[in-house]
Design an enzyme around this catalytic site. Structure first.
Site, mmCIF file in Angstrom:
data_model
loop_
_atom_site.group_PDB
_atom_site.id
_atom_site.type_symbol
_atom_site.label_atom_id
_atom_site.label_comp_id
_atom_site.label_asym_id
_atom_site.label_seq_id
_atom_site.Cartn_x
_atom_site.Cartn_y
_atom_site.Cartn_z
ATOM 1 N N ASP A 14 -7.011 -4.161 2.715
ATOM 2 C CA ASP A 14 -7.470 -4.051 1.329
ATOM 3 C C ASP A 14 -8.385 -5.233 1.036
ATOM 4 O O ASP A 14 -7.987 -6.217 0.399
ATOM 5 C CB ASP A 14 -6.262 -4.000 0.375
ATOM 6 C CG ASP A 14 -5.457 -2.727 0.567
ATOM 7 O OD1 ASP A 14 -6.049 -1.700 0.965
ATOM 8 O OD2 ASP A 14 -4.233 -2.753 0.344
ATOM 9 N N LYS A 36 -4.506 -0.303 8.405
ATOM 10 C CA LYS A 36 -4.746 0.804 7.468
ATOM 11 C C LYS A 36 -6.065 0.550 6.740
ATOM 12 O O LYS A 36 -6.280 -0.521 6.179
ATOM 13 C CB LYS A 36 -3.593 0.883 6.462
ATOM 14 C CG LYS A 36 -3.750 2.002 5.447
ATOM 15 C CD LYS A 36 -2.458 2.210 4.672
ATOM 16 C CE LYS A 36 -2.392 1.473 3.356
ATOM 17 N NZ LYS A 36 -3.294 1.947 2.319
ATOM 18 N N ASP A 64 -6.162 5.967 5.286
ATOM 19 C CA ASP A 64 -5.334 6.376 4.141
ATOM 20 C C ASP A 64 -6.229 6.744 2.959
ATOM 21 O O ASP A 64 -6.480 5.906 2.090
ATOM 22 C CB ASP A 64 -4.407 5.195 3.805
ATOM 23 C CG ASP A 64 -3.526 5.456 2.605
ATOM 24 O OD1 ASP A 64 -3.227 6.635 2.337
ATOM 25 O OD2 ASP A 64 -3.126 4.472 1.947
ATOM 26 N N LYS A 66 -5.622 9.501 0.979
ATOM 27 C CA LYS A 66 -4.789 10.202 -0.019
ATOM 28 C C LYS A 66 -5.535 11.390 -0.632
ATOM 29 O O LYS A 66 -5.797 11.444 -1.848
ATOM 30 C CB LYS A 66 -4.326 9.242 -1.107
ATOM 31 C CG LYS A 66 -3.414 8.137 -0.572
ATOM 32 C CD LYS A 66 -2.741 7.374 -1.684
ATOM 33 C CE LYS A 66 -1.736 6.367 -1.187
ATOM 34 N NZ LYS A 66 -2.281 5.175 -0.532
ATOM 35 N N ASP A 69 -7.335 17.775 -3.350
ATOM 36 C CA ASP A 69 -8.454 18.620 -3.793
ATOM 37 C C ASP A 69 -8.119 20.076 -3.446
ATOM 38 O O ASP A 69 -6.998 20.360 -2.986
ATOM 39 C CB ASP A 69 -9.744 18.145 -3.093
ATOM 40 C CG ASP A 69 -10.992 18.395 -3.945
ATOM 41 O OD1 ASP A 69 -11.098 19.499 -4.520
ATOM 42 O OD2 ASP A 69 -11.846 17.502 -4.036
ATOM 43 N N ILE A 70 -9.063 20.986 -3.621
ATOM 44 C CA ILE A 70 -8.779 22.387 -3.256
ATOM 45 C C ILE A 70 -8.624 22.467 -1.734
ATOM 46 O O ILE A 70 -9.187 21.653 -0.995
ATOM 47 C CB ILE A 70 -9.888 23.355 -3.750
ATOM 48 C CG1 ILE A 70 -11.241 23.006 -3.132
ATOM 49 C CG2 ILE A 70 -9.950 23.374 -5.272
ATOM 50 C CD1 ILE A 70 -12.307 24.074 -3.357
ATOM 51 N N PRO A 71 -7.831 23.449 -1.247
ATOM 52 C CA PRO A 71 -7.527 23.487 0.185
ATOM 53 C C PRO A 71 -8.753 23.447 1.094
ATOM 54 O O PRO A 71 -8.767 22.715 2.088
ATOM 55 C CB PRO A 71 -6.750 24.804 0.337
ATOM 56 C CG PRO A 71 -6.078 24.978 -0.982
ATOM 57 C CD PRO A 71 -7.056 24.456 -2.003
ATOM 58 N N THR A 120 4.841 4.294 -4.764
ATOM 59 C CA THR A 120 5.890 3.307 -5.052
ATOM 60 C C THR A 120 5.608 2.507 -6.332
ATOM 61 O O THR A 120 6.445 1.734 -6.779
ATOM 62 C CB THR A 120 6.066 2.327 -3.861
ATOM 63 O OG1 THR A 120 4.774 1.920 -3.423
ATOM 64 C CG2 THR A 120 6.809 2.976 -2.732
ATOM 65 N N ARG A 217 -0.178 -7.300 0.357
ATOM 66 C CA ARG A 217 -0.360 -8.573 -0.339
ATOM 67 C C ARG A 217 0.546 -9.704 0.151
ATOM 68 O O ARG A 217 0.095 -10.849 0.227
ATOM 69 C CB ARG A 217 -0.242 -8.359 -1.853
ATOM 70 C CG ARG A 217 -1.511 -7.747 -2.425
ATOM 71 C CD ARG A 217 -1.329 -7.163 -3.809
ATOM 72 N NE ARG A 217 -0.596 -5.899 -3.772
ATOM 73 C CZ ARG A 217 -0.394 -5.133 -4.833
ATOM 74 N NH1 ARG A 217 -0.843 -5.507 -6.008
ATOM 75 N NH2 ARG A 217 0.253 -3.985 -4.712
#
Ligand code: C5P
Length: 245
Positions: A14, A36, A64, A66, A69-71, A120, A217
């Site tokens: 990140d 990631k 990652d 995530k 959306d439509i298939p 989370t 973090r």
């Protein structure tokens, strides 16, 4: 090859620049199992980030994004993700089984799809405010389990869930259904307040059955990120020894 303590750690890159990406990959390559790439880095620096990590490290790569959306869009995006040669990717479970099946079909077994059950950073109050039935607000793990079932039936390799729900997920879907756990806060970092709500310590997540811990973090922002990664691996190792006793 047996999995060592460091292999349980997924470090999220990140960061905002390729030079920061290279700094952390060089520093942590031998101390974590996987890197990631998330939205922040991918939006700025794109698919080249995958190649940069591959050229610098033998660690796994988790892209990652995530998806939600439509298939058909998810299927085509997943084909592109798989063509990059990454190990894992994510799609949200909250929509439909068709959407998750499209992600799995697009990845064609080249890349494992994890269903994101419930972030989370989400609490019972958030679920209530979003209009969910009382049974889910009273026991968030019911919603996580319901979404994990959708992921399992759609052919996902596993799910992303908190360390609090992982035991239930493993008991219900078996040890081969992969559980990736973010919201990890080592004891030496617990005083830091942030957006994560359903948090667990590394040792507890491991004892509950997590296959991978996403730890961002607490490592990235530590005074010495390498020491933080090593300390986390030591905590994981002790938990693994206790499980295997
Ligand atoms: O340890 P830390 O909270 O910094 O980890 C943040 C990272 O974990 C981010 O990359 C975020 O996308 C990821 N994350 C996730 N699923 C969650 C919560 C966080 O993938 N439920």
């Amino acid at each position: 090859m047996t999995k060592s303590a460091k292999d349980y750690i997924i470090f999220p890159l990140d960061v905002t620049s390729v030079s920061d990406l290279k700094y952390y990959v060089k520093l942590l390559s031998n101390y974590v199992g996987m890197f990631k790439i998330g939205l922040e880095l991918f939006i700025r620096s794109g698919p080249d980030t995958v190649k940069i990590i591959k050229d610098m490290s033998e660690a796994g790569i988790f892209l990652d994004l995530k998806l939600h959306d439509i298939p058909e869009t998810v299927r085509r995006a997943s084909e592109s993700i798989a063509s990059l040669g990454v190990d894992l990717t994510t799609a949200h479970c909250a929509e439909t089984s068709e959407m998750l099946k499209a992600a799995v079909s697009g990845c064609k077994e080249k890349t494992g799809v994890l269903g994101v059950t419930l972030l989370t950073s989400v609490s019972s109050i958030d679920i209530q405010n979003a209009g969910f039935e009382n049974q889910y607000c009273a026991d968030i793990s019911k919603l996580v389990l319901k979404r994990a079932k959708t992921a399992k039936e759609a052919g996902c390799k596993g799910v992303v869930c908190s360390g609090l729900e992982v035991g239930l997920i493993k008991k219900t879907f078996g040890k081969d259904f992969v559980a990736v756990t973010p919201g990890i806060r080592p004891a030496w970092n617990l005083s830091e307040k942030d957006d994560q709500k359903r948090i667990t310590k590394p040792a507890d997540a491991i004892k509950n059955g997590s296959d991978y811990l996403v730890i961002g973090r607490p490592i990235r922002d530590a005074k010495n990120p390498l020491d933080a990664a090593i300390m986390t691996a030591q905590e994981i190792e002790i938990a693994l020894e206790q499980i295997n006793k």
